[in-house]
Design an enzyme around this catalytic site. Structure first.
Site, PDB file in Angstrom:
ATOM      1  CD  GLU A  50      -2.587   2.510  -3.610  1.00 63.75           C
ATOM      2  OE1 GLU A  50      -3.133   3.642  -3.530  1.00 63.75           O
ATOM      3  OE2 GLU A  50      -2.955   1.539  -2.936  1.00 63.75           O
TER       4      GLU A  50
ATOM      5  CG  HIS B 143      -1.735   1.201   1.426  1.00 60.32           C
ATOM      6  ND1 HIS B 143      -1.431   2.157   2.376  1.00 60.32           N
ATOM      7  CD2 HIS B 143      -2.860   1.649   0.791  1.00 60.32           C
ATOM      8  CE1 HIS B 143      -2.336   3.121   2.331  1.00 60.32           C
ATOM      9  NE2 HIS B 143      -3.199   2.846   1.379  1.00 60.32           N
TER      10      HIS B 143
END
Length: 414
Positions: free
Chosen positions: A49, A46
């Protein structure tokens, strides 16, 4: 029309040309997510990202933001337990520019240390925001206990402890371990030409190599039980669920229909009995998640503390009635009709079509037509649904997690 091309290094390009659309949706998918992390890496997929949008060798973070806005469409990213996706939707003529932006942030991020520190604070705020949203946070707590101390049970965003320990070198090492050409799917749906997108992909990804071996994924294990987390809230938020079929299992079609009948829409048994007849709560629904090698069929609700026991009793009764008295042909046909309509209505949106293309490729390695799915659903019988329900609705193997002002010393779904 569906088309697929595999580039020399393994990157897959799948498209669905829809000439009557004015737009096109593009997604660059990686077959890696939070389940591929170690305990110390929790939240790193995450974090990567987020950092992809914070500057590349060609564009600063502000230039990326400006150029995305100039397209006049949308561009974003998300991380799940199993995937990371960078995606956008633009007018068809802007597809080359969108592809250039998304491929640049995936292939050429710089992970600037100053930007990393700022984004760390953003993600810590995101974690705090999730914990302040009880109807979402209860799902995080459920996963933690249903899947145990495993990558599948840890939160996608990570924890404050893990996120505070990430460094640029750790991010680069994780990226090298998990970003492989053969695990990338480029999916697009809308007004497009397949070969034109293949040419763009070949030019951008032709030099993308990674010889480091992928880590094997940990097998998913699940654990029954009951956990109550006391918090000063107006309502008790709960999730209760158990094992269901994986994405590649044929029985998933039975699970789709069972979920609809149980609590998947307004005419479902739980919604009608708990909300419409008894007025016990506002939010009550069931849901189905099918992963590559595991599945989850669960119920979620938010209820006042004084109605909690009555809610659980009603859930138990409805599940037992479904398992013992069965499903009528009319009820099953209504679920099939609902699924058919939902599928075709979702096909009106190029984003939905793009995501469906990618998930089919990642799960099955090929395209599944809408008609094929509907035929599978229509072939399910009431007997098959009830036979599978005996296992999937075995409350003794379920986990239940509650969050809120519930002072009961023990809770149980079984």
């Amino acid at each position: 029309m569906y088309q697929k091309t595999v580039l020399p290094h393994g990157v897959r390009v799948v498209t669905e040309a829809l000439p009557h659309f004015h737009s096109v949706s593009l997604g660059i998918w990686l077959n890696t997510g939070s389940r591929d992390e170690t305990a110390g890496e929790n939240g790193m997929a995450h974090f990567l990202e987020h950092m992809a949008f914070k500057g590349t060798g060609r564009r600063s973070a502000s230039e990326l933001a400006c150029q995305i806005d100039q397209l006049g469409g949308t561009a974003n990213a998300f991380t799940t337990q199993e995937n990371t996706c960078f995606h956008g939707k633009v007018l068809a003529a802007e597809l080359p520019r969108l592809f250039d932006l998304l491929s640049d942030i995936l292939l050429n991020p710089v992970y600037d240390t100053a930007e990393l520190e700022k984004e760390r604070q953003v993600i810590l705020q995101e974690i705090d925001e999730l914990e302040d949203t009880p109807d979402e946070y209860v799902h995080v707590l459920f996963n933690r206990h249903f899947y145990g101390d495993s990558a599948f049970g840890r939160p996608i965003m990570g924890s404050a402890d893990t996120v505070c320990n990430f460094t640029r070198l750790l991010l680069l090492d994780y990226r090298q371990s998990h970003y492989h050409p053969q695990d990338i799917v480029i999916a697009a749906a809308g007004r497009l030409e397949h070969e034109a997108l293949v040419n763009l992909a070949a030019a951008a990804f032709g030099d993308f190599h990674n010889c480091r071996c992928s880590r094997p994924r940990q097998k998913v294990a699940t654990y029954p039980g009951a956990h109550n987390f006391l918090k000063d809230l107006e309502q008790v938020h709960l999730v209760a669920g158990g094992k269901a079929p994986a994405a590649g299992e044929d029985s998933r079609y039975m699970a789709i229909l069972l979920n609809l009948i149980l609590g998947g829409n307004m005419s479902s048994r739980l919604f009608q009995e708990i909300r419409e007849r008894q007025g016990l709560c506002y939010s009550i629904y069931s849901f189905l998640h099918c992963f590559s090698d595991a599945g989850l069929l669960a119920i979620s609700a938010s209820v006042s503390p004084e109605n909690f026991e009555q809610l659980l009793d009603t859930i138990r009764r409805e599940i037992e009635a479904l398992k013992t008295t069965g499903v009528s042909p009319q009820e099953l046909q209504a679920a099939v009709d609902y699924s058919r309509a939902s599928l075709y209505l979702s096909a009106e949106d190029s984003d939905n079509r793009m995501m469906r293309l990618a998930r089919n490729e990642l799960s099955f390695g090929h395209y599944l037509s809408y008609e094929e799915i509907i035929d599978h659903l229509a072939s399910v019988t009431p007997h098959q649904v009830i036979e599978k329900a005996q296992d999937w609705l075995d409350l003794g193997s379920w986990q239940i997690v509650c969050l809120g002002p519930l002072k009961a010393s023990t809770i149980s779904i079984g």
